[in-house]
Design an enzyme around this catalytic site. Structure first.
Site, PDB file in Angstrom:
ATOM      1  N   SER B 189       0.863  -1.128   0.036  1.00 62.07           N
ATOM      2  CA  SER B 189      -0.067   0.157   0.018  1.00 62.07           C
ATOM      3  C   SER B 189       0.885   1.031  -0.119  1.00 62.07           C
ATOM      4  CB  SER B 189      -1.021  -0.068   1.383  1.00 62.07           C
ATOM      5  OG  SER B 189       0.024   0.229   2.350  1.00 62.07           O
ATOM      6  N   ARG B 193       0.904   2.135  -4.280  1.00 65.95           N
ATOM      7  CA  ARG B 193      -0.132   3.144  -4.583  1.00 65.95           C
ATOM      8  C   ARG B 193       0.429   4.451  -5.149  1.00 65.95           C
ATOM      9  NH1 ARG B 193      -0.547   4.756  -0.106  1.00 65.95           N
ATOM     10  NH2 ARG B 193       0.431   6.647  -0.671  1.00 65.95           N
ATOM     11  N   ASN B 197      -0.044   6.363  -8.650  1.00 59.13           N
ATOM     12  CA  ASN B 197      -0.508   7.420  -8.949  1.00 59.13           C
ATOM     13  C   ASN B 197       0.424   8.209  -9.746  1.00 59.13           C
ATOM     14  OD1 ASN B 197      -3.190   8.143  -7.577  1.00 59.13           O
ATOM     15  ND2 ASN B 197      -2.342   6.706  -6.101  1.00 59.13           N
TER      16      ASN B 197
END
Lengths: 156, 266, 90
Positions: B189, B193, B197
């Site tokens: 995570s 992530r 992004n």
């Protein structure tokens, strides 16, 4: 975008950076901020304390003032009382004096009156004697008729 | 140059070496430069602190510091002097590296190509679009999580956590798998992530840049060029929010995960 | 950061959650998603190991989903004790 040895270098860089930031930036700055916060808190508490003390002093001053006022009032009322007492005393004394003077005067008058009466009586007695002598054309033995004269004088 | 080649060219690192022993030079150099920026600013600020006169910049840094320490206090149950500087470093460094994304996509590569004289020189200036960077930070944080888990709960407690959490002692195999998934999800995570992004953001910038690059030919440029400017501006503003949010989430997740490691009643 | 700063934290949590708490909930979504993804990943790894596609993939994905839910609920309850107190009143 494959994983390669860059990973290792980045790990080392990251660890070093965290170490450095902790040592140079975070440590001193947070210490400084904490100190400042403490200073502000101290100042605030000191101000609070000062305010409290001021309040206490004000209270005390008020109390002292109040006491002084009541004392002054006390003194004043005492003085008033004393003065009225003195006046009353003086009045009583004056009255007594007046009474005394009046009594003395009365006594004197009475004395004077009785003296005058005595004189008058004596005068009248001598007058009566003279009158009687004149009427009787002879000397009345004063001594012989003294008793009668006395009763006469007394009856006037 | 075709569309796909353009994009691929922009998303390839300038690297040396082969196989695992490949070094992405641009990632390393840019992240080191940004790290050096932090170091430089910290050192200057540290020197300024000694004079005792707070300037405007110090106030700015103090507000960031205050922000971070508020977050740490809200999300972190115990007391650990390492957490706050770690969170601060993550926030600032990740934000700076993300910020590279907002520099026009062709500007630095073009300049680089001019300087080196090689028209095909690769340069990818956003370190966080390199999985190596995000994974490096995630693994470091993960190592800290494991370290504090063992330090706080002891080795027995750590194994117990694997066996009996979260369903009790009757589901030991399920618990092991579950806790394993949970631990795997932590670096995932953090790293994936952020990487996803930033990579997607960079890709959108590239696609917007393509509008001007490939479609604006001749009279059509009158239509496409303003559209590109408009889209670029819109995505730039939106992305400014995204990079801040991503840096912030990375920080908060770090705090939360380390907080979980410190939580005795896990 | 020290014990003295622990006290305002408690009152803060009791009265009104600070804005930072909302950001924490935002990160809870991140945790949830990554739990599911990690579940599928681990399941995929097991499947590759035992050649049982797609049993472990689905099972571990489900586990990740459940665990993610649990984590989010735990996180949100830890961050915001106010709803808990309301529940106690009911």
């Amino acid at each position: 975008m494959s994983i390669n040895a860059t990973l290792l270098i980045q790990i080392i860089a990251f660890v070093l950076l965290v170490w450095f930031v902790n040592k140079v930036l975070w440590g001193p700055l947070s210490k400084l901020m904490e100190e400042r916060q403490k200073k502000i808190a101290d100042g605030l508490s000191a101000a609070e304390k000062g305010k409290h003390e001021l309040e206490l002093a004000e209270q005390k001053a008020k109390e002292v003032l109040k006491e002084a006022k009541s004392q002054a009032q006390n003194i004043l009322s005492q003085a008033e009382k004393r003065s009225s007492e003195i006046v009353e005393d003086a009045k009583v004394k004056a009255n007594e004096e007046a009474d005394r003077i009046k009594a003395a005067a009365q006594a004197e008058i009475e004395q004077e009156v009785s003296r005058a009466r005595e004189d008058l009586r004596k005068e009248v007695a001598s007058l009566v004697v003279t009158g009687a002598e004149k009427i009787l054309q002879k000397e009345v033995d004063a001594a012989a008729h003294n008793d009668m004269l006395e009763t006469l004088v007394k009856s006037i | 140059m075709g569309t796909v080649e353009y994009i691929q060219h922009h998303l390839t690192n300038n690297h040396i070496g082969e196989g695992f022993w490949t070094f992405n030079l641009d990632t390393i150099v840019v992240s080191f430069l940004l790290g050096a920026l932090i170091v430089f600013v910290s050192a200057r600020l540290g020197k300024q602190l000694e004079t005792g006169k707070p300037g405007g910049f110090q106030n700015f840094v103090e507000s960031i510091l205050d922000f971070v320490s508020t977050n740490v206090r809200d999300a972190f149950p115990g007391h650990n002097p390492l957490i706050a500087p770690l969170a601060l470093t993550i926030f600032v460094w990740v934000w700076l590296m993300n910020f590279m994304d907002l520099i026009p996509v062709d500007l630095l590569p073009y300049l680089f190509q001019l300087v080196t004289g090689d028209p095909h020189a690769h340069l990818k200036i956003v370190p966080t679009t390199d999985l190596n960077t995000t994974l490096a930070m995630a693994f470091t944080v993960f190592a800290l999580i494991i370290y504090y888990n063992i330090k706080i709960k002891g080795v027995g407690g750590f194994i117990k956590m694997f066996l009996f959490h979260p369903f009790g002692k009757f589901f030991i195999p399920v618990n092991v798998v579950m806790t394993f998934i949970e631990e795997v999800s932590k670096p995932l995570s953090l790293a994936l992530r952020l990487f996803g992004n930033m990579f997607a953001g960079e890709l959108v910038f590239l696609l917007i840049a393509l509008i001007g690059g490939t479609l604006a030919v001749g009279a059509a440029a009158l239509f496409w060029a303003p559209l590109q400017v408009l889209l670029d501006l819109g995505w730039l503003i939106f992305h400014l929010l995204v990079i801040t949010l991503q840096a912030f989430i990375f920080m908060v997740l770090t705090i939360v995960y380390l907080g979980m490691a410190h939580d005795e009643g896990h | 950061m020290t014990e003295s700063s622990q006290e305002p934290k408690k009152t803060k949590a009791g009265e009104a959650p600070s804005p930072a708490v909302n950001f924490l909930l935002l990160s809870a979504g991140s945790i949830f998603t990554s739990m599911i993804v990690a579940g599928f990943l681990v399941g995929y790894a097991f499947d590759q190991l035992f050649e049982t596609t797609p049993i472990f993939l689905l099972l571990c994905g489900l586990l990740g989903f459940i665990g993610g839910m649990q984590k989010v609920m735990k996180l949100s309850s830890r961050l915001d004790p106010a709803p808990k107190a309301e529940k106690k009143d009911d």
